[in-house]
Write a protein that holds these residues in place. Sequence first.
Motif, PDB file in Angstrom:
ATOM      1  N   PHE A 141      41.464  42.691  29.382  1.00  0.00           N
ATOM      2  CA  PHE A 141      41.862  42.224  30.444  1.00  0.00           C
ATOM      3  C   PHE A 141      43.948  42.202  28.881  1.00  0.00           C
ATOM      4  O   PHE A 141      43.907  42.176  27.897  1.00  0.00           O
ATOM      5  CB  PHE A 141      42.042  40.599  29.377  1.00  0.00           C
ATOM      6  N   ILE A 143      47.765  41.417  27.621  1.00  0.00           N
ATOM      7  CA  ILE A 143      48.254  40.299  27.958  1.00  0.00           C
ATOM      8  C   ILE A 143      50.011  41.198  27.030  1.00  0.00           C
ATOM      9  O   ILE A 143      49.542  41.206  26.517  1.00  0.00           O
ATOM     10  CB  ILE A 143      48.070  38.632  26.858  1.00  0.00           C
ATOM     11  N   PHE A 160      39.262  31.004  30.582  1.00  0.00           N
ATOM     12  CA  PHE A 160      40.275  31.027  30.406  1.00  0.00           C
ATOM     13  C   PHE A 160      40.573  29.127  31.434  1.00  0.00           C
ATOM     14  O   PHE A 160      40.226  29.070  31.993  1.00  0.00           O
ATOM     15  CB  PHE A 160      41.223  31.642  31.616  1.00  0.00           C
ATOM     16  N   VAL A 171      42.963  31.482  26.590  1.00  0.00           N
ATOM     17  CA  VAL A 171      41.754  32.360  27.075  1.00  0.00           C
ATOM     18  C   VAL A 171      41.321  32.194  26.116  1.00  0.00           C
ATOM     19  O   VAL A 171      41.699  32.136  24.376  1.00  0.00           O
ATOM     20  CB  VAL A 171      41.745  33.781  26.961  1.00  0.00           C
ATOM     21  N   SER A 182      51.294  32.496  32.482  1.00  0.00           N
ATOM     22  CA  SER A 182      51.238  32.997  33.330  1.00  0.00           C
ATOM     23  C   SER A 182      50.406  32.184  34.493  1.00  0.00           C
ATOM     24  O   SER A 182      50.720  30.284  34.098  1.00  0.00           O
ATOM     25  CB  SER A 182      49.196  33.780  33.323  1.00  0.00           C
ATOM     26  N   ILE A 187      45.889  35.122  37.421  1.00  0.00           N
ATOM     27  CA  ILE A 187      44.823  35.802  36.063  1.00  0.00           C
ATOM     28  C   ILE A 187      43.142  36.495  37.325  1.00  0.00           C
ATOM     29  O   ILE A 187      42.578  36.940  37.072  1.00  0.00           O
ATOM     30  CB  ILE A 187      44.371  34.633  35.291  1.00  0.00           C
ATOM     31  N   GLU A 188      43.072  35.218  37.869  1.00  0.00           N
ATOM     32  CA  GLU A 188      41.083  35.020  38.853  1.00  0.00           C
ATOM     33  C   GLU A 188      42.071  36.484  39.496  1.00  0.00           C
ATOM     34  O   GLU A 188      40.498  37.554  39.568  1.00  0.00           O
ATOM     35  CB  GLU A 188      41.421  34.397  39.888  1.00  0.00           C
ATOM     36  N   SER A 190      42.903  39.289  38.832  1.00  0.00           N
ATOM     37  CA  SER A 190      42.954  40.633  37.711  1.00  0.00           C
ATOM     38  C   SER A 190      41.318  40.545  37.502  1.00  0.00           C
ATOM     39  O   SER A 190      41.553  42.078  36.794  1.00  0.00           O
ATOM     40  CB  SER A 190      44.066  40.311  36.844  1.00  0.00           C
TER      41      SER A 190
END
Length: 243
Positions: A141, A143, A160, A171, A182, A187-188, A190
Amino acid sequence: MNIIVCEDSEKQRIDIVKQIDNIIRKNYLNMKVYLSTENPYDVIKSIKDTPELSVYILDVDLKCNINGIELADKIRDKDPYSFIIFITSHSEMTHLTFKYKVEAFDYIIKNSREQLYRGISDALLKINMRLGNSNVSDKYFTIEDGRSITKIDFRDILFFETTSTKNKIKVNCFNRSKEFYSKLKDIEESLDQRFIKCHKSFIVNLDNIESIDKKEKLIYMRNGQTCCLSKSYTKALLDKIKF
């Protein structure tokens, strides 16, 4: 890659889908169950709806006017390159796969639940390897905050959560946490199959759950941290996880 399951026994179909979800999550496969049905004609219709490469898991004895091998023959007319896996209690019917020239990837005998699930797991892993989709090592992941880029291994992420600051997410990992801007929905989208929304403000990593307190609506992580669980997300979470 889409997985289509056609099995006439509802109980067995639900169990098979649950096992497939576990196999996908534990092995980080780029696959998903697209359709689960008892109706072979739903399968035929789905071919037009999903043109991408698929895996068809078909019960041979469908208690319908066509059996699983005849269904596979119809699938091959429309989808010549996808993978077909037969599951059955009738080993004597294997010769029909040659008669219909359906080019089955595997023929799994349902002597026991353990043998069935192991056979499905082995088949999906072989398909994954054949297609070169094994990409566990590059699951990070990322950032970006304008000044720096942080890469976090998916395996290290616990959950998260939203914060009190608008559009700011936190996170939580085993030994650190980080806040960034974000939206939880972005996020979900990705993340892979090991992550699931467990609350309107939380996404949890299924692999790092230690236990679940359904009464207190809390998820205990492997490092002792807790994550919130809401009633509306509990069933979906329990369907996905298997201790």
